[in-house]
Design a protein around this motif. Structure first.
Motif, PDB file in Angstrom:
ATOM      1  N   LEU A 120       0.871  -1.178   0.000  1.00 56.07           N
ATOM      2  CA  LEU A 120       0.000   0.000   0.000  1.00 56.07           C
ATOM      3  C   LEU A 120       0.907   1.228   0.000  1.00 56.07           C
ATOM      4  O   LEU A 120       1.611   1.489   0.981  1.00 56.07           O
ATOM      5  CB  LEU A 120      -0.915   0.001   1.225  1.00 56.07           C
ATOM      6  CG  LEU A 120      -1.877   1.186   1.366  1.00 56.07           C
ATOM      7  CD1 LEU A 120      -2.823   1.262   0.181  1.00 56.07           C
ATOM      8  CD2 LEU A 120      -2.667   1.081   2.672  1.00 56.07           C
ATOM      9  N   LYS A 128      -3.880   7.207   3.630  1.00 54.38           N
ATOM     10  CA  LYS A 128      -3.377   5.839   3.521  1.00 54.38           C
ATOM     11  C   LYS A 128      -3.689   5.026   4.780  1.00 54.38           C
ATOM     12  O   LYS A 128      -4.099   3.864   4.681  1.00 54.38           O
ATOM     13  CB  LYS A 128      -1.865   5.878   3.269  1.00 54.38           C
ATOM     14  CG  LYS A 128      -1.231   4.539   2.925  1.00 54.38           C
ATOM     15  CD  LYS A 128       0.123   4.740   2.262  1.00 54.38           C
ATOM     16  CE  LYS A 128       1.047   5.537   3.147  1.00 54.38           C
ATOM     17  NZ  LYS A 128       1.376   4.830   4.406  1.00 54.38           N
ATOM     18  N   PHE A 132      -5.924   1.672   5.023  1.00 50.84           N
ATOM     19  CA  PHE A 132      -5.351   0.453   5.588  1.00 50.84           C
ATOM     20  C   PHE A 132      -6.262  -0.110   6.680  1.00 50.84           C
ATOM     21  O   PHE A 132      -6.501  -1.321   6.747  1.00 50.84           O
ATOM     22  CB  PHE A 132      -3.952   0.744   6.151  1.00 50.84           C
ATOM     23  CG  PHE A 132      -3.260  -0.458   6.726  1.00 50.84           C
ATOM     24  CD1 PHE A 132      -2.742  -1.440   5.900  1.00 50.84           C
ATOM     25  CD2 PHE A 132      -3.124  -0.610   8.100  1.00 50.84           C
ATOM     26  CE1 PHE A 132      -2.095  -2.555   6.427  1.00 50.84           C
ATOM     27  CE2 PHE A 132      -2.483  -1.715   8.638  1.00 50.84           C
ATOM     28  CZ  PHE A 132      -1.962  -2.691   7.798  1.00 50.84           C
ATOM     29  N   ILE A 165      -1.302  -7.433   3.291  1.00 53.52           N
ATOM     30  CA  ILE A 165      -1.062  -6.085   2.782  1.00 53.52           C
ATOM     31  C   ILE A 165      -0.105  -5.370   3.723  1.00 53.52           C
ATOM     32  O   ILE A 165      -0.267  -5.408   4.942  1.00 53.52           O
ATOM     33  CB  ILE A 165      -2.397  -5.312   2.624  1.00 53.52           C
ATOM     34  CG1 ILE A 165      -2.145  -3.922   2.046  1.00 53.52           C
ATOM     35  CG2 ILE A 165      -3.157  -5.238   3.930  1.00 53.52           C
ATOM     36  CD1 ILE A 165      -3.419  -3.212   1.628  1.00 53.52           C
ATOM     37  N   ASP A 167       1.549  -1.766   4.770  1.00 55.53           N
ATOM     38  CA  ASP A 167       1.377  -0.314   4.692  1.00 55.53           C
ATOM     39  C   ASP A 167       2.759   0.328   4.679  1.00 55.53           C
ATOM     40  O   ASP A 167       3.408   0.447   5.716  1.00 55.53           O
ATOM     41  CB  ASP A 167       0.555   0.162   5.893  1.00 55.53           C
ATOM     42  CG  ASP A 167       0.292   1.659   5.858  1.00 55.53           C
ATOM     43  OD1 ASP A 167       0.514   2.263   4.797  1.00 55.53           O
ATOM     44  OD2 ASP A 167      -0.128   2.219   6.894  1.00 55.53           O
ATOM     45  N   ILE A 197      -1.174  -1.377  -4.353  1.00 52.43           N
ATOM     46  CA  ILE A 197      -2.350  -0.515  -4.236  1.00 52.43           C
ATOM     47  C   ILE A 197      -1.819   0.888  -4.013  1.00 52.43           C
ATOM     48  O   ILE A 197      -1.270   1.195  -2.958  1.00 52.43           O
ATOM     49  CB  ILE A 197      -3.272  -0.943  -3.076  1.00 52.43           C
ATOM     50  CG1 ILE A 197      -3.780  -2.373  -3.284  1.00 52.43           C
ATOM     51  CG2 ILE A 197      -4.444   0.027  -2.945  1.00 52.43           C
ATOM     52  CD1 ILE A 197      -4.598  -2.902  -2.114  1.00 52.43           C
TER      53      ILE A 197
END
Length: 777
Positions: A120, A128, A132, A165, A167, A197
């Motif tokens: 991400l 962001k 998340f 995912i 961050d 992403i």
């Protein structure tokens, strides 16, 4: 004429950008390129730094850096950044619809059961963290990226346990200017996520798309999350998502992370492109007709030159080529070009510079911004002046005003501490104390009725409940303070504080960015030390770390509250404010010393974007408070519980493990007795006080619990007010807890960590001695 000389409200076009190395590259990546038009918005209250507008967004720059940028003043800005008049009302394409925006030809589906990994990525202040949290919910944890001290937050997408995912830190480009940018770039290059992403702030689209273009060059399946579309539409603007998808070659999904709108569609596309490994359809953004195609020819020539080297080191060729042209040392080192190839690279780049009439880095940056401008002209319906921008300008007239900024900052901090210590936090603390006392009374009654062994009875009541319970009652204070600090940070006010305080902090050798870790230091030294990772200068980072222990953390609040209520009940607010002020003043003196000895040199340049003020998301704030509360509770029932039990054991038994009637005969008295003479000159020669201070190294909260146990709740009859004042000052300044020291060790190494322990204890002893001597007069 330089940018430094431009007056407020006046505009100019940049003719050349001075400086060198990573800093100059950072200027270019932020949009300060030859040909760009800038307008001075305002100067900080102290006259430096300045705020200016470029490419439709605001950023800050010190006058010293502005002096390196040559300009030519113009009557008004001529580049209108015009957009289209309306968006065609076409449905957004579904998943893989005829391969229109998903590359069917290049699909290579991953085997069933493969964990889909995502990066991400986005600019700072683009939402962001909010996205998340929406994607992962509570299934997230925080760690570190290997080999560096940058937070790594990971989690699985809700409803999809076979996903992970990560961050990545908020960054503006993939140039190696800060540790965050290097970490993000290395994560994408080395760990090869299944997909990216990329979250883009739709209200600041030109600034955000610069990073998007660099990510596309990495040739990894990617989906663009166009965030804050609700604000764009609210200001009567729009974005032709279908057109933008066709021009970028990747799916573009309009979302509002704060309202959880469009997130489900984003997840669907992210899962699709990752599973089927659909790479971007486009990576070549240079215009063949731009300056007779000088940049286009240069990039493609370099791609051919380095192609085999890039493939050997598994680096995307297009990305490696642009970075090689820019002179990126990390990429050039990986490519391992021989002498002939290096000479050829230099020849190709020099030919481009001659044709383009600007240097290599500026040419690449201009190529990206030129494409972004053409893209926006074809896809963006320019909104009317943003309501958020208008609101921010009105607020800034007060919060960053020449005569109101610093008084407002002081007033806000005083209000935060007043509400924390005297109103909200204090009220919640009282409720929790009542609950703890009732549970303690019930447990003691049960132990007495069961005729439990006296040693075990003492351990549970005196060791655990008295020790841990007294510390646990301060949880509401800590959570309340973090609540206000998170509001300040998420709203955008902390960035303004950095802008306002930069010139002042520069006097002690730091930049305005250092104010953020220092403010966090009033909450807890551990996250404050970790927050220094956002500082791009190693010098500034180390110096800020060494100053954070002087910012009184919330773990010391139990000590202050305990002694203020026992010895100075009518002067609580005055004593508390005085302690915080003393810590700041001693920190300033230490900073002057550091700046002239350990860390000679100038602070890092101050280039920072000022985001619009926004209401903090309730979910983000709640998540942060939960993490802080959980961390405190884990320490309360681990380190503090262990410390309380050890202290209870040492003060209850002698060397022959016989239960003692007087704690003066205990093992603890013997150990602390060795240190007592050192503390006698400052009026703290009692072995029990030495013991409490030792336990405070494990956790500052345990100082109070230890004193409660050792003095049997009767400390006020033993210590004088002067001794209490000396103890307060010593507790304010002496070594941080073991968790903070561990953080410092992680950031700076063992020698620095040990040095901090010794140095802080020496400063605390000297300050307490001064207080004691003054009190004796």
């Amino acid at each position: 004429m330089t940018l430094k000389d431009l007056e407020i409200g006046k505009s100019a076009v940049i003719t050349s950008v001075g400086g060198k190395g990573a800093l100059r590259q950072h200027f270019l990546d932020m949009g300060m390129i030859p040909g760009a038009e800038v307008t001075v918005v305002k100067f900080a209250p102290m006259g430096d730094p300045m705020e200016l507008q470029v490419h439709g967004y605001e950023l800050t720059l010190r006058l010293a850096e502005a002096e390196q940028i040559e300009i030519e003043q113009i009557p008004k800005r001529s580049r209108s950044h015009a957009g289209i008049e309306a968006v065609s009302d076409l449905a957004h394409p579904g998943l893989g619809e005829d391969g229109k925006y998903h590359s069917r030809e290049d699909e290579h589906p991953l085997p069933e059961g493969t964990t889909l990994t995502y990066a991400l990525v986005g600019n700072q202040n683009c939402g962001k963290t909010t996205l998340f949290n929406q994607l992962t919910g509570s299934s997230q944890h925080v760690g570190n990226f290997p080999g560096v001290t940058v937070d790594r937050k990971t989690g699985s997408i809700k409803g999809h346990p076979d996903t992970e995912i990560t961050d990545l830190p908020g960054i503006y480009s993939m140039s190696p200017y800060s540790s965050e940018e290097i970490v993000s770039r290395n994560f994408v290059l080395d760990e090869k996520p299944s997909a990216i992403i990329n979250i883009v702030d739709a209200t600041n689209i030109e600034r955000n798309l610069y990073l998007t273009m660099q990510l596309l060059e990495m040739d990894i399946p990617m989906v663009v999350a166009m965030n804050m579309m609700d604000e764009v539409l609210g200001n009567q603007g729009s974005i032709d998502v279908n057109k933008m998808e066709s021009l970028l070659g990747v799916p573009v999904i309009p979302i509002s992370a704060a309202k959880n709108e469009g997130v489900d569609e984003l997840v669907d596309h992210a899962l699709h492109i990752a599973k089927y490994q659909e790479h971007p359809l486009r990576q070549d953004f240079c215009d063949k007709s731009d300056h007779d195609g000088a940049v286009h020819r240069c990039i493609h020539a370099v791609m051919h030159l380095i192609e085999d080297h890039a493939a050997q080191d598994d680096i995307p060729t297009r990305f490696a080529a642009t970075k090689a042209i820019e002179g990126d040392p990390l990429i050039l080192e990986k490519l391992k070009l021989d002498t002939n190839e290096t000479d050829m690279l230099e020849h190709i780049v020099q030919q481009m510079e001659t044709e383009r009439q600007v240097d290599r880095s500026a040419a690449i940056a201009d190529m990206r911004f030129d494409f972004i401008e053409r893209l926006c002209e074809q896809t963006v319906v320019k909104p009317k002046e943003s309501k958020e921008r208008i609101r921010s300008e009105k607020i800034d007239k007060i919060l960053t005003g020449k005569y109101t900024a610093i008084p407002c900052f002081i007033g806000i901090m005083v209000l935060v501490f007043y509400l924390t210590f005297n109103v909200i936090g204090a009220w919640l603390q009282g409720l929790l104390e009542i609950g703890i006392d009732k549970v303690s009374a019930l447990v003691e009654a049960a132990l007495t009725a069961a005729n439990v062994n006296s040693a075990m009875h003492s351990l549970v009541i005196d060791g655990i409940f008295t020790g841990v319970g007294s510390v646990l009652s301060f949880l509401p204070i800590i959570v309340t303070l973090f609540f206000f600090l998170s509001l300040m940070e998420d709203s955008g006010y902390v960035a303004r504080v950095a802008f306002v305080m930069d010139k002042l902090l520069r006097k002690i050798g730091l930049s305005g960015r250092s104010i953020v870790p220092m403010l966090i230091g009033f909450g807890c030294t551990v996250p404050a030390v970790m927050a220094t990772r956002t500082l791009t200068s190693e010098r500034d980072r180390k110096m800020t770390i060494l100053l954070t222990p002087f910012m009184s953390c919330t773990a010391k609040l139990p000590i202050y509250s305990f002694f203020v209520s026992a010895f100075f009940p009518k002067k609580g607010g005055f004593i508390m404010a005085g302690l915080y002020l003393l810590g700041i003043l001693v920190g300033i003196l230490a900073a002057f010393l550091y700046n002239r000895t350990l860390f000679k040199g100038d602070p890092v340049p101050f280039v920072m974007e000022l985001p619009n003020y926004r209401l903090p998301g309730a979910r983000n704030v709640g998540q942060l408070l939960w993490e802080k509360a959980k961390d405190f509770l884990q320490r309360a029932f681990s380190i503090i519980l262990l410390a309380s039990m050890i202290i209870w054991f040492l003060q209850s038994f002698d060397l022959h493990l016989n239960l003692v009637k007087d704690s003066a005969d205990s093992i603890l008295a013997m150990v602390a007795g060795v240190l007592a003479p050192i503390f006698k000159p400052i009026g703290l020669g009692d072995w029990r006080i030495c013991t409490a201070l030792i336990s405070g190294f494990m956790a500052k909260e345990s100082v109070v619990s230890t004193l409660e146990v050792l003095f049997s709740g009767n400390i006020a009859s033993v210590l004088t007010p002067l001794a209490a004042a000396s103890l307060l000052v010593f507790s304010l300044l002496y070594t941080p807890c073991v968790a903070a020291i561990a953080s410092i060790k992680r950031e700076m190494g063992s020698k620095w960590a040990v040095g901090v322990v010794v140095w802080q204890c020496v400063i605390a002893w000297v300050a307490a001695l001064i207080v004691h001597l003054i009190g004796m007069i």
